[in-house]
Structure formats: C-alpha cells, structure tokens
Enzyme design. Structure first.
Site, PDB file in Angstrom:
ATOM      1  N   GLU A  40      -6.808  -7.763  -0.674  1.00  0.00           N
ATOM      2  CA  GLU A  40      -7.293  -7.758   0.709  1.00  0.00           C
ATOM      3  C   GLU A  40      -8.788  -7.500   0.697  1.00  0.00           C
ATOM      4  O   GLU A  40      -9.231  -6.358   0.637  1.00  0.00           O
ATOM      5  CB  GLU A  40      -6.611  -6.657   1.550  1.00  0.00           C
ATOM      6  CG  GLU A  40      -5.156  -6.901   1.847  1.00  0.00           C
ATOM      7  CD  GLU A  40      -4.577  -5.874   2.843  1.00  0.00           C
ATOM      8  OE1 GLU A  40      -5.332  -5.023   3.359  1.00  0.00           O
ATOM      9  OE2 GLU A  40      -3.365  -5.929   3.079  1.00  0.00           O
ATOM     10  N   GLU A  68       0.827  -1.205   0.000  1.00  0.00           N
ATOM     11  CA  GLU A  68       0.000   0.000   0.000  1.00  0.00           C
ATOM     12  C   GLU A  68       0.863   1.258   0.000  1.00  0.00           C
ATOM     13  O   GLU A  68       0.645   2.181   0.790  1.00  0.00           O
ATOM     14  CB  GLU A  68      -0.938  -0.009   1.218  1.00  0.00           C
ATOM     15  CG  GLU A  68      -1.958  -1.122   1.161  1.00  0.00           C
ATOM     16  CD  GLU A  68      -2.883  -1.157   2.381  1.00  0.00           C
ATOM     17  OE1 GLU A  68      -2.579  -0.496   3.381  1.00  0.00           O
ATOM     18  OE2 GLU A  68      -3.897  -1.861   2.316  1.00  0.00           O
TER      19      GLU A  68
END
Ligand code: NAG
Ligand code: NAG
Ligand code: NAG
Ligand code: NAG
Ligand code: NAG
Ligand code: NAG
Ligand code: NAG
Length: 687
Positions: free
Chosen positions: A298, A218
């Site tokens: 995710e 991320e």
C-alpha cells in the site's frame, strides 16, 4: 482494437535481467502480448484459448524467488507495479473503463479487496451477482491484461463498514473478532469455504490473473496478536487454494507491526506512503523476510477523509519522488488507491475516536472518484515509463459530466408520519433499549420511542451518560425536534414537557469502526438514557427499511393540516423531500454522470430512482457534492430524487432545491475541529 497486434509486438523480447539480486524488469513479458492479441476475441473464446495456449507452452507459474530476491512468473524474474481498485466502490458499467485506464498508465497488476459483509449480508445468504459479481471483475481484469493481487480478508479494513466483517457476527455480544474465538472462526471458515473455491480457478497457475493472495490485513496493528488465528487462516487458504499459490501478509513498515502480523509460510510485505525513508521502510520488511522481493503493498497516493476533518491531499511531486525511489530499488509496489470510488449507501467505515468517513472515497487518487484522468495520473505514468515499457494507444478519456441544474423539492411526510410504511417488521417493545443487531437490522436508522415519566416543567437533561448513542440521534418531544445527541460529542439535550409526552429518538448508524480494537461497533442506543436522575424505560422500537419504502414509492405527500407545530429555529422533524428532473432532449450522449449538491441542507441521505447515493453533510464538510453515475438515470421517465433531511431543510420560507452540477467539491472548509487519530499515513492503534 486495431492496434493490439502492433502494441503487442512493440514489446521488448524477454531478455535476461541486469543487476545483482535485483529485479529490474521490462514490461510484462510474453503474457501481455498474448493477452493483447486476445483483447479482440469474444469472452467465451478467451478462456478456451488461454487453456489451449497454456497447454502449448510451459505451465503457468508464479512464485517467490528467495535467491534473486524477486518474484518469478513462468520462470522469469518479474516485478509488479500495481494499483488498488475496489469493485465494490465502482459501478459495474465502469469497471472496464477504470481497468483500461489503469492498464494504460503502465500498471501490470491491480489489487482488490473482497468485503465479506458485501457478499454475505445475512448468514448463509450469498450474493455474487450484478454489482457484486467479483468473478466478472476478475475476468475483465484478465482480458485487459492486468494481473490481480487479491485481498480476500476475512478482515480488510479499507475504510469499509466494520472493516468488511459482517455486523451479524456481533449477535454473539462478547465475540473476539479476528481471533481464535470459535464462533468467529466458524463463521470465517464457512465464508472462506464458499469464497476460496470460487476464486481458485482464477489463480495464475490455474489459467487466471491472480498472482498473490493476502491473508488477513495489517494483523500486526490489532491488539489480539493471536498467532493461532493467523496460522489457522494460513492453513485454510493453503488447503483451499493449493500449495503453489503465493500467500502474503501486509503490515505497517515497522518491526513492531510485523511482530504480530507475520508468520512462517506467509510472505511478509509492508505498506508506507510518500515521504517515508524508503530504504528504512524496506529494512523493516527485511527484518521479517531476509530474502525475497521487496514489496510495498500500500503505497498511498492520497489519504482518507473524515466528516469534520480537512480533505486530505498528497502532492504529485512527493508521490512520484518516492515512487521513483521504490522502483529504482527494484521493489514491487501497489498504489493505494489508484481509483478510490464511492461509498454508496451505508458502506463507509469510521475511525476512533469516532469519526465517520464520508460518502466519497476519492482519496486524491490518480483517477478521481468519477474515473477522471488527473495530473497525478500522468505524473505516475512518466515515472513508470522510466522502468517499464508502457502500452501505446489512446487512454480512455475522462467521461463527460452534465449539470442538469436545480431541481425543486417538495416536502413529503416526516419520518414520524410515515412510521408505519417505514417499519415493515412492526414494533418491538423492551424495558431497556436494544441495539441494531438485537433488532436484526444492520444499517440505516431505527426509531426509539418512550414517554416522559415525569413533568419536566423546567429544561431537564436527557442524557446518554455512558456515551451510548451510536452514532447520532435526532430527539423529538411530542413531535417537536429538540436537539441532537452525538457519539463523543453531545451526550445531553434539555427537554421540557408533561409527564406522558412522547419522546422519539431517531438513531442513525453512521458507519462502523473499521480499524483498531473498536471494530465491535454496536449501533443504536447501546446504553441507557437518563432523564435527570432516572433511567428511561418502556421503549418501543421501530426498525426502518427506508430504502425499500423509497424504492416502492411509499412515501406520501405531507397532509395539508394540521400545520407544523412551531419549531425551535435550529431543528425540524426528520422528513422526506422529493423532486424530479427530465434528461433534456437534443443533447447527444445524455444521460451523463453528474454530482448532486444540497446547498443549505444540513445532513441526511439521498436516493435517485431508488438507488442510495449515500450520505450528505455539507453542514460539516469537507464533502459537498455526491457522485451520481449516469447508469441510474433514465431518459424514459422523470428521474426521482428523494432526500431524507435529518436536521433542517431550507424549505420553510422559500422553495427549496437540490442542484446537479458538473464539478465535484470534496474540499470545502470543515465546520468542526475534531481531531482524527489517523493523520496522514499514520495508522497508530489505540492499544
Ligand atoms: C444481489 O446484489 C445485487 C446488487 O448487485 C442486487 O441487485 C440483487 O438484488 C441482490 N440479490 C439478492 C438476492 O439480494
Ligand atoms: C534512511 O534510512 C537509512 C537506513 O535504512 C539511513 O541509512 C539513511 O540515513 C536514512 N536517510 C535519511 C534521509 O534519513
Ligand atoms: C404532572 O403535572 C400535572 C399538573 O400539570 C399533574 O396533574 C400530574 O400529576 C403530574 N404528573 C406527574 C407524573 O408528576
Ligand atoms: C440545559 O439547561 C441548563 C439549565 O438551563 C443549562 O445550564 C445547560 O447548559 C443546558 N444544556 C444543554 C445541553 O443545552
Ligand atoms: C439499562 O440498565 C439496566 C438496569 O441497570 C441494565 O440491566 C441494562 O443492561 C441496561 N441496558 C443497557 C442497554 O445498557
Ligand atoms: C419516478 O416516479 C414516477 C412516479 O412514481 C414514475 O412514474 C417514474 O417511472 C419514476 N421514474 C423512474 C426513472 O423510475
Ligand atoms: C479545493 O480544491 C480546488 C481544486 O483543487 C481548489 O481550487 C480550491 O481552492 C480548494 N478549496 C479549498 C477550500 O481548499
């Protein structure tokens, strides 16, 4: 495994695929049946056979197909349905049980992080043994028939201390983590130079289970937006792992996140939770990757918790609705978490504004913290069933729990009494306070001592004007507990006392920030304290190795005299307590897993037989019970419970107890209304 053959042969033949540019796939072609037949074969022979088997057929390959918008495994279109499991949050003895449960749910892959700080606790000192044996974990996954999506960082977030970065990186005070900062790069290169060659043999094309490898994590949510850094890592991974391996990045499903998170050469994937507009989320991925497989790296089955915030839950109904939409699109998905597990010891992270995550990382996942099957597990299995053939055969049952009952605790020494035994490295003196890292300590507790420079005949504010207590401090004057300082919450306590009175401040590191720009999270007294208008000086600091003292049984009984000085009602001097219990005879299959509960205790740390179970804080919630795995319990000797209570034990008037129960409580009402920035599925950075 009597039914292995049967199960393997029950699989459909690997036919071609329907759909245009879409991956609508059957369950694990070819590979699985080979794996299943191997389940009954001893570990050593397995590798040989794999190599042998491989030499007979086409070479193993795994790649991105930009034409058909899917992955290709051994030349065939492939879609993964994966689940996250972190080996570092699950006792090694349970790895196999949890992986089998994941396999039986219908997953064909797992995803795990590798936390750098877990394996290199001090620079150059690597540990990959016992609980940290990640190679063994990979071997187990493969043996069970699961592919692996590997996320080796270097930064991982993960609600893990400092997002997996070692705290010793902070010895360079102004280091810019996750950037081209040369000191950061040098350390990361050295670590990756150790780790990547170790995992290379486990890549799919080399005979192992790893199909894809994530670079960073991320990164688009981080302020630095340093493309040179991402490019450097990309080159490093490529050089170490070879040109075939599929490398990828993961970012929030928004064009804004993908801007700084994705670069040429790394396949861009997204993450998002239930209730999101699935096609809009994948539109964001398409913005960065016009072609190739759709991937949600995710997909949140639950969400994280913080001390003082309500326990997060996500309904199965919402989850399966979105999962169904994702799978119907032919997308690849990883369920984060499939089993959350436990932040044993001091490993939990924290978010900003500072709020630490609790010991349990249950995550409201389909397998509980203790690996129990839930209604959510079966709901997910039902959805997967509609798309992939799922394995037949028994699912490993939920492991039984045992309520060993109440254990009477007796008071041992206070931290102040035991200071010499706790402070192996002796004292350090300094005009101004030093941080944990300056004192060469990463985790736990440090005692800061000075004296009152003036007579404080009336209550005088002892303050941390710059909010520099990281993270919580227990303040004593002449051995008397006078109050608590807490980061962002309480920067002042009033003290009284004569000039020269001893001031002790026990500072707890409650876990480093793991997300956002605050990950340079120094611990201890990170700025000066003041008394009235004066800066306090002349500090003596004691690094405390409490874990070692507990393990070695060094903590003695409290001396009978002198009597404790009278304490103000709210607090008492941080102290140790101990008790023991015996595993009952005549009950089959003991010891079993259990949960420890500390009713009426406030906040502290608990060890069983020297194993650090984690932090408890029922006074704030929402977690009330701590998971105790059976493997740390003994039938040969009494089991020793040691508690460090920081605020006040319920032991003054009555005999006090801790309690072992068979039922977890993670959702008690919280005694705080502290707002957390990370609301359900929201990952805003505080830029
Ligand atoms: C490595 O980690 C394991 C935990 O699994 C621990 O038992 C062992 O003592 C550690 N080894 C060293 C040398 O620190
Ligand atoms: C979901 O997003 C798509 C754009 O990708 C849009 O066309 C659609 O209307 C959205 N659906 C809902 C229910 O908002
Ligand atoms: C503190 O008060 C005592 C009398 O109680 C006095 O003797 C002493 O000088 C004072 N000390 C300081 C530093 O003011
Ligand atoms: C400290 O004492 C002052 C004066 O008695 C009082 O106004 C203040 O609220 C107290 N502060 C704390 C944190 O107890
Ligand atoms: C404490 O204050 C002194 C004097 O202003 C300063 O030099 C020092 O850096 C400060 N220490 C910390 C830890 O902030
Ligand atoms: C608990 O402590 C006692 C006394 O030190 C010791 O004899 C016993 O072996 C310990 N139990 C375990 C399981 O280590
Ligand atoms: C906690 O969860 C249990 C089980 O789901 C539920 O029965 C209970 O009502 C919940 N308690 C609170 C305080 O939310």
């Amino acid at each position: 495994m009597a039914n292995c053959k049967q199960r393997g042969s029950a699989l459909p033949p690997s036919t071609g695929l329907e759909g245009e540019g879409n991956c609508r796939l059957h369950f694990l072609p070819k590979y699985l049946s080979r794996q299943n037949n191997l389940l009954s074969i001893a570990g050593g022979a397995l590798l040989l056979l794999l190599v042998f088997g491989q030499s007979l057929g086409a070479p193993r390959s795994f790649s991105v197909d930009y034409k058909s918008n899917c992955f290709r495994k051994d030349g065939e279109e492939f879609r993964y349905i994966s689940g996250s499991i972190h080996y570092n949050r699950i006792p090694r003895v349970y790895w196999k049980d949890r992986l089998l449960k994941m396999y039986m749910a219908g997953l064909n892959a797992i995803q795990t992080y590798i936390p750098w700080n877990y394996h290199e606790e001090s620079p150059g000192q690597y540990n990959f043994s016992g609980e940290k044996d990640v190679e063994y974990f990979l071997q187990l996954a493969q043996k069970i028939g699961l592919l692996v999506i590997l996320r080796p960082g270097p930064y991982i977030c993960a609600e893990w201390d400092m997002g997996g970065l070692p705290a010793w990186l902070l010895t360079k005070k102004d280091i810019v983590l996750r950037s081209s900062d040369p000191d950061y790069i040098a350390a990361a290169d050295k670590w990756m130079g150790k780790l990547l060659p170790m995992i290379k043999p486990y890549l799919y094309q080399n005979g192992g289970p790893i199909i894809t490898v994530q670079v960073e994590n991320e990164y688009g949510s981080y302020f630095a937006c340093d493309y040179n850094y991402l490019r450097h890592l990309s080159n490093l991974f490529r050089t170490q792992l070879g040109k075939e391996v599929v490398l990828f990045t993961t970012d929030g499903a928004g064009v804004g996140y993908l801007k700084c998170g994705s670069i040429q050469g790394l396949y861009a994937t997204v993450d998002f939770g239930p209730g999101t507009n699935v096609s809009a989320a994948f539109d964001a991925q398409r913005h960065a990757e016009p072609h190739g497989p759709l991937v949600n790296s995710e997909f949140y089955t639950g969400w994280l918790d913080h001390w003082g915030s309500r326990h997060s839950t996500v309904s199965s109904a919402a989850l399966v609705k979105s999962l169904n939409e994702i799978l119907a699109m032919g997308a690849n998905v990883n369920l984060y978490m499939f089993i959350g597990g436990t932040n044993f010891g001091y490993w939990n992270g924290a978010n900003e504004p500072y709020g630490a995550q609790p010991t349990s990382y249950d995550y409201d996942a389909p397998l509980t913290e203790a690996g129990d099957l839930t209604e959510k597990y079966f709901a997910i299995q039902e959805v997967i069933k509609m798309y992939h053939k799922i394995p037949e055969g028994p699912i490993p049952p939920t492991t039984p729990k045992y309520a060993y009952g109440a254990v009477v605790m007796k008071k041992l020494q206070t931290v102040l009494d035991a200071l010499e035994k706790l402070s192996f490295s002796g004292q350090v003196k300094s005009l101004y306070p030093l941080t944990f890292i300056e004192l060469n300590q990463a985790f736990g507790y440090i005692l800061y001592r000075t004296t009152l420079p003036v007579n404080c005949t009336t209550p005088t504010p002892l303050s941390s004007p710059l909010n520099g207590v990281h993270d919580r401090a227990y303040v004593l004057v002449d051995g008397m507990a006078v109050g608590i300082l807490e980061r962002n919450r309480a920067i002042t306590v009033n003290v009284t006392g004569k000039a020269g009175s001893q001031v002790d401040i026990l500072v707890e590191n409650m876990g480093r920030i793991n997300y956002g720009k605050g990950i340079n999270d120094f611990k201890g007294l990170v700025s000066n304290l003041t008394l009235g208008k004066d800066t306090l000086t002349g500090w003596t600091m004691y690094s405390l190795n409490i874990d070692e003292a507990v393990k070695q049984g060094l903590l003695g009984d409290r001396e009978a005299t002198p009597a404790d000085p009278p304490q103000p009602v709210a607090f008492s001097s941080p102290a140790f307590y101990s008790g023991s219990f015996i595993i009952p005879d005549g009950i089959p299959d003991l010891p079993q897993d259990t949960y420890i509960k500390l009713p009426k205790w406030k906040k502290g740390q608990v060890w069983i037989n020297g194993f650090n179970i984690g932090r408890y804080w029922p006074a704030r919630g929402p977690q009330v019970t701590l998971f105790v795995p059976a493997y740390i319990l003994s039938t040969a000797a009494p089991n020793n419970v040691t508690v460090l209570e920081l605020e006040e034990a319920p032991c003054n008037s009555e005999p006090c107890t801790v309690e072992f129960t068979a039922t977890p409580i993670l959702n008690a009402t919280v005694h705080s209304d502290y707002k957390q920035s990370r609301r359900l599925f929201v990952k805003e950075d505080l830029l």
